[in-house]
Design a protein around this motif. Structure first.
Motif, PDB file in Angstrom:
ATOM      1  N   GLU A 188       0.847  -1.187   0.000  1.00  0.00           N
ATOM      2  CA  GLU A 188       0.000   0.000   0.000  1.00  0.00           C
ATOM      3  C   GLU A 188       0.881   1.234   0.000  1.00  0.00           C
ATOM      4  O   GLU A 188       1.955   1.237   0.582  1.00  0.00           O
ATOM      5  CB  GLU A 188      -0.853  -0.040   1.273  1.00  0.00           C
ATOM      6  CG  GLU A 188      -2.041   0.846   1.267  1.00  0.00           C
ATOM      7  CD  GLU A 188      -3.130   0.400   0.305  1.00  0.00           C
ATOM      8  OE1 GLU A 188      -3.892   1.268  -0.110  1.00  0.00           O
ATOM      9  OE2 GLU A 188      -3.215  -0.804  -0.037  1.00  0.00           O
ATOM     10  N   CYS A 242       1.388   5.278   1.175  1.00  0.00           N
ATOM     11  CA  CYS A 242       1.258   5.871   2.511  1.00  0.00           C
ATOM     12  C   CYS A 242      -0.179   5.854   3.045  1.00  0.00           C
ATOM     13  O   CYS A 242      -1.100   6.369   2.420  1.00  0.00           O
ATOM     14  CB  CYS A 242       1.773   7.308   2.506  1.00  0.00           C
ATOM     15  SG  CYS A 242       1.783   8.045   4.141  1.00  0.00           S
ATOM     16  N   LEU A 243      -0.361   5.256   4.222  1.00  0.00           N
ATOM     17  CA  LEU A 243      -1.691   5.134   4.818  1.00  0.00           C
ATOM     18  C   LEU A 243      -2.027   6.304   5.742  1.00  0.00           C
ATOM     19  O   LEU A 243      -3.108   6.362   6.328  1.00  0.00           O
ATOM     20  CB  LEU A 243      -1.807   3.821   5.599  1.00  0.00           C
ATOM     21  CG  LEU A 243      -1.877   2.545   4.745  1.00  0.00           C
ATOM     22  CD1 LEU A 243      -1.764   1.306   5.619  1.00  0.00           C
ATOM     23  CD2 LEU A 243      -3.157   2.486   3.934  1.00  0.00           C
ATOM     24  N   GLY A 244      -1.095   7.245   5.910  1.00  0.00           N
ATOM     25  CA  GLY A 244      -1.384   8.415   6.743  1.00  0.00           C
ATOM     26  C   GLY A 244      -1.404   8.094   8.223  1.00  0.00           C
ATOM     27  O   GLY A 244      -2.249   8.591   8.968  1.00  0.00           O
ATOM     28  N   ALA A 245      -0.489   7.244   8.651  1.00  0.00           N
ATOM     29  CA  ALA A 245      -0.349   6.959  10.081  1.00  0.00           C
ATOM     30  C   ALA A 245       1.143   6.819  10.383  1.00  0.00           C
ATOM     31  O   ALA A 245       1.574   5.902  11.077  1.00  0.00           O
ATOM     32  CB  ALA A 245      -1.122   5.702  10.449  1.00  0.00           C
ATOM     33  N   CYS A 246       1.930   7.753   9.856  1.00  0.00           N
ATOM     34  CA  CYS A 246       3.391   7.620   9.790  1.00  0.00           C
ATOM     35  C   CYS A 246       4.077   7.664  11.143  1.00  0.00           C
ATOM     36  O   CYS A 246       5.197   7.211  11.290  1.00  0.00           O
ATOM     37  CB  CYS A 246       3.946   8.718   8.896  1.00  0.00           C
ATOM     38  SG  CYS A 246       2.988   8.880   7.392  1.00  0.00           S
ATOM     39  N   MET A 272      -3.131  -2.257   6.922  1.00  0.00           N
ATOM     40  CA  MET A 272      -4.571  -2.400   7.107  1.00  0.00           C
ATOM     41  C   MET A 272      -4.919  -3.867   6.942  1.00  0.00           C
ATOM     42  O   MET A 272      -4.415  -4.529   6.033  1.00  0.00           O
ATOM     43  CB  MET A 272      -5.358  -1.589   6.075  1.00  0.00           C
ATOM     44  CG  MET A 272      -5.334  -0.096   6.326  1.00  0.00           C
ATOM     45  SD  MET A 272      -6.325   0.800   5.093  1.00  0.00           S
ATOM     46  CE  MET A 272      -7.983   0.669   5.814  1.00  0.00           C
ATOM     47  N   ASP A 285     -10.629  -3.241   6.845  1.00  0.00           N
ATOM     48  CA  ASP A 285     -10.812  -1.815   7.131  1.00  0.00           C
ATOM     49  C   ASP A 285     -10.064  -1.328   8.370  1.00  0.00           C
ATOM     50  O   ASP A 285     -10.135  -0.155   8.716  1.00  0.00           O
ATOM     51  CB  ASP A 285     -12.312  -1.508   7.335  1.00  0.00           C
ATOM     52  CG  ASP A 285     -13.073  -1.515   6.020  1.00  0.00           C
ATOM     53  OD1 ASP A 285     -12.409  -1.517   4.960  1.00  0.00           O
ATOM     54  OD2 ASP A 285     -14.311  -1.530   6.059  1.00  0.00           O
ATOM     55  N   GLU A 286      -9.389  -2.230   9.065  1.00  0.00           N
ATOM     56  CA  GLU A 286      -8.767  -1.857  10.342  1.00  0.00           C
ATOM     57  C   GLU A 286      -7.295  -1.526  10.186  1.00  0.00           C
ATOM     58  O   GLU A 286      -6.557  -2.260   9.537  1.00  0.00           O
ATOM     59  CB  GLU A 286      -8.894  -3.005  11.360  1.00  0.00           C
ATOM     60  CG  GLU A 286     -10.317  -3.456  11.648  1.00  0.00           C
ATOM     61  CD  GLU A 286     -11.203  -2.348  12.203  1.00  0.00           C
ATOM     62  OE1 GLU A 286     -10.676  -1.434  12.868  1.00  0.00           O
ATOM     63  OE2 GLU A 286     -12.421  -2.405  11.950  1.00  0.00           O
ATOM     64  N   TYR A 287      -6.878  -0.443  10.838  1.00  0.00           N
ATOM     65  CA  TYR A 287      -5.453  -0.121  10.891  1.00  0.00           C
ATOM     66  C   TYR A 287      -4.782  -0.975  11.970  1.00  0.00           C
ATOM     67  O   TYR A 287      -5.342  -1.176  13.047  1.00  0.00           O
ATOM     68  CB  TYR A 287      -5.244   1.349  11.256  1.00  0.00           C
ATOM     69  CG  TYR A 287      -5.251   2.282  10.074  1.00  0.00           C
ATOM     70  CD1 TYR A 287      -6.412   2.459   9.327  1.00  0.00           C
ATOM     71  CD2 TYR A 287      -4.111   2.985   9.695  1.00  0.00           C
ATOM     72  CE1 TYR A 287      -6.433   3.322   8.238  1.00  0.00           C
ATOM     73  CE2 TYR A 287      -4.127   3.851   8.602  1.00  0.00           C
ATOM     74  CZ  TYR A 287      -5.287   4.021   7.880  1.00  0.00           C
ATOM     75  OH  TYR A 287      -5.302   4.865   6.813  1.00  0.00           O
ATOM     76  N   GLU A 329      -1.239  -0.659  13.853  1.00  0.00           N
ATOM     77  CA  GLU A 329      -0.120   0.284  13.928  1.00  0.00           C
ATOM     78  C   GLU A 329       1.005  -0.264  14.792  1.00  0.00           C
ATOM     79  O   GLU A 329       0.824  -1.231  15.516  1.00  0.00           O
ATOM     80  CB  GLU A 329      -0.644   1.629  14.457  1.00  0.00           C
ATOM     81  CG  GLU A 329      -1.715   2.184  13.513  1.00  0.00           C
ATOM     82  CD  GLU A 329      -2.429   3.439  14.008  1.00  0.00           C
ATOM     83  OE1 GLU A 329      -1.742   4.391  14.385  1.00  0.00           O
ATOM     84  OE2 GLU A 329      -3.666   3.443  14.000  1.00  0.00           O
TER      85      GLU A 329
END
Lengths: 160, 426
Positions: A122, A124-128, A135, A138-140, A142
């Protein structure tokens, strides 16, 4: 035309319709909703969305193929989407991908023969700041490490 | 709390229950700014206040927000739209996600004030598709606001009507570009538009539109509460008011989303005071200061003040305030290939220089890394980058070219080691 989408789809859409000045703006929400019901977007579903919106099927395909989240091929029950972009890469995403490929016995982009997993890379998922991240559907997930990845895969296998 | 340590956001970023309307009203003066605006101010006065606040857009371009609102025509027969850009996708950036998760009502209140200021009655929040849970949280908060009469017909009993709709994207970096976003909102491929016309004249559904980042809009209730001048004074540097949310990632001990008064810290202080220094006791090699498209800084360049103009002066940019820290063991050629691969993947394909050039750069970098390149290929790489930057409809072309140019300029010896066969990819 035989209907593939349920009343739930049409109900959700008619709730959204008044929120936009025209029906074409419902294309993205409709594709999300259709995929939620169907898991992916086969040709006949795209055709039904086209009929609902009132545009040619090609227009729906043109839009659906632009966005990576619309699955134009079937995916496994659990879709693992590993971010390998900069922040995740700096904190070990490549090793995680290598591990996932070995553990699942598939290459990135493929689905396991039992249909349980699809493994994707994927952007960048925006949780850097909690990298590495992936993911699972639908779940992140981290601060991912090999142990957590392994546990998640085992859990899905046992739930089958 | 002293003015020196004042923060507007991060003190709320810790507990799931902080996202409720109850918390917002009791602990954050929730909706008082919007009520005050609608009851006592004219739309022009609101725009004036935002202009006084010196707030630069927080999405990446740093355009003065008040000026953007001022471009919306006052007398338009068409509807006007305020669209919130929540398509957070510049690699390194994850601050808007925190706002939506922990202070969604701040965003909603900002949308009410902004909509009143520009004369919008239906606002859209375009949120990246992967933020599934965040979209749900935001929708839940919007529902709370409707139930309490803060949205819908007759907001606060004032006669002003406003609806907010959350529109999910579906996985495309380019939809963070405002006209790509508008096309995507309209149900099209997210291809950026030819400008002019600018969105202020012809944006969403061909109507006058302001597109603002989540953090920008979430600052608006603070601006009204503090007053534009006080908000401006929070910034410790000319032309930048308020605070900045900084996404700090990569090789630091404590990655996280932090907040600093605008222009109050250097890059070094951000890494050391916020991040607890480079991880594992290693030395710093480089810093990407404003998201992956911003030109890289070497370890010698980090005493620069972290704000728009100081960074611009040394040839880089603040972008979306995403600081990525890179330690001494990192292979810069490999890292640049990863960055370039991203832009090649995300190029929408409309403009030839970007569509073709990004893939050429990726392919040359691949050759360099795998020992198949000639020494002249390094110059070829820079030449290709120079033929993309400034030659495309949107900023993605520049975004792809700038890392290539800066990595080669500042870390050329690492590229040379590969082409001379002194180093090979493991």
């Amino acid at each position: 035309m035989e209907k593939h989408l349920s009343d739930r789809f049409y109900g959700a859409m008619s709730k959204l319709e008044p929120r936009y000045p025209n029906k074409k703006a419902l294309i993205l929400p409709a594709l999300h909703q259709a995929q939620k019901e169907y898991g992916w977007l086969p040709k006949e579903v795209l055709a039904e969305v086209a009929e609902y919106i009132g545009v040619h099927e090609a227009q729906i395909r043109e839009v659906a193929s632009f966005y990576t989240m619309y699955n134009l091929k079937p995916v496994g029950k659990t879709h693992l989407k590993l971010c390998t972009n900069v922040a995740c890469c700096l904190r070990g995403a490549d090793d995680l991908m290598e591990y996932a490929e070995k553990k699942l016995g598939v290459k990135c982009g493929e689905t396991t023969p039992d249909g349980l997993f699809t493994l994707s890379e994927e952007e960048c998922l925006g949780a850097c700041t909690t990298a590495p991240v992936m993911m699972a559907n639908d779940e992140y997930v981290e601060n991912l490490d090999i142990r957590a990845l392994n546990e998640l895969i085992e859990k899905v296998k046992h739930e089958r | 709390m002293s003015a020196e340590t004042q923060t507007l956001f991060v003190q709320h970023f810790w507990n799931d229950s902080n996202r409720t309307l109850d918390y917002y009203v009791k602990r954050m003066n929730g909706y008082e700014s919007a009520k005050k605006v609608i009851a006592t101010m004219t739309p022009d006065q609101v725009i004036e206040e935002v202009k006084k606040a010196n707030i630069r857009g927080r999405g990446g371009a740093g355009f003065p927000m008040g000026m953007k609102w001022g471009f919306i025509p006052k007398n338009s027969e068409k509807p006007k739209y305020l669209v919130c850009n929540a398509d957070e996708s510049e690699p390194g950036t994850c601050k808007d996600r925190q706002i939506i998760r922990y202070t969604p009502h701040l965003l909603i209140e900002g949308l009410i004030i902004g909509s009143y200021a520009i004369g919008c009655h239906h606002s859209y929040v375009y949120i990246r598709g992967e933020y599934v849970r965040e979209a749900e949280l935001l929708n839940a908060a919007i529902e709370e606001a409707y139930k309490n009469g803060y949205l819908g017909k007759n907001v606060f009993g004032s006669g002003f009507d406003l609806d907010i709709t959350v529109h999910r994207g579906a996985g495309a970096y380019i939809c963070g570009e405002e006209t790509g976003l508008l096309n995507s909102l309209e149900g099209k491929r997210g291809e950026p538009r030819v400008k002019p016309p600018f969105p202020a004249v012809s944006g969403a559904f061909s109507c006058p539109t302001a597109v603002n980042n989540v953090e920008s809009i979430a600052n608006v209730p603070h601006i009204i509460r503090l007053g534009g001048e006080e908000f401006a004074k929070l910034g410790k540097i000319d032309k930048s008011g308020g605070t900045r949310l900084i996404s700090l990632s990569g090789h630091v001990n404590k990655p996280g989303v932090y907040e600093a008064l605008a222009g109050s810290m250097t890059v070094r202080q951000i890494i050391e005071d916020f991040g607890g220094g480079v991880w594992k006791g290693k030395r710093l090699k480089a810093v990407i200061p404003g998201g992956s498209s911003s030109p890289v800084l070497t370890a010698d360049e980090i005493d620069v003040v972290y704000d728009v103009e100081p960074l611009m002066k040394i040839g880089t940019m603040m972008g979306s305030a995403a600081v990525m820290v890179i330690d001494e063991d990192t292979d810069m050629v490999k890292l640049l290939l990863r960055i370039t691969k991203f832009y090649a993947h995300e190029s929408c394909g409309q403009c030839t220089p970007c569509r073709e050039g990004c893939h050429w750069m990726e392919s040359i970098l691949h050759k360099i890394l795998h020992g198949e390149a000639k020494p002249s290929d390094i110059d070829l790489l820079v030449d290709v980058a120079g033929n993309i930057g400034g030659k495309t409809l949107c900023a993605l072309g520049d975004a792809a070219a700038m890392p290539v140019q800066s990595f080669v300029k500042k870390f050329r010896s690492e590229f040379e080691a590969y082409v001379k066969g002194q180093k090979s990819h493991a």
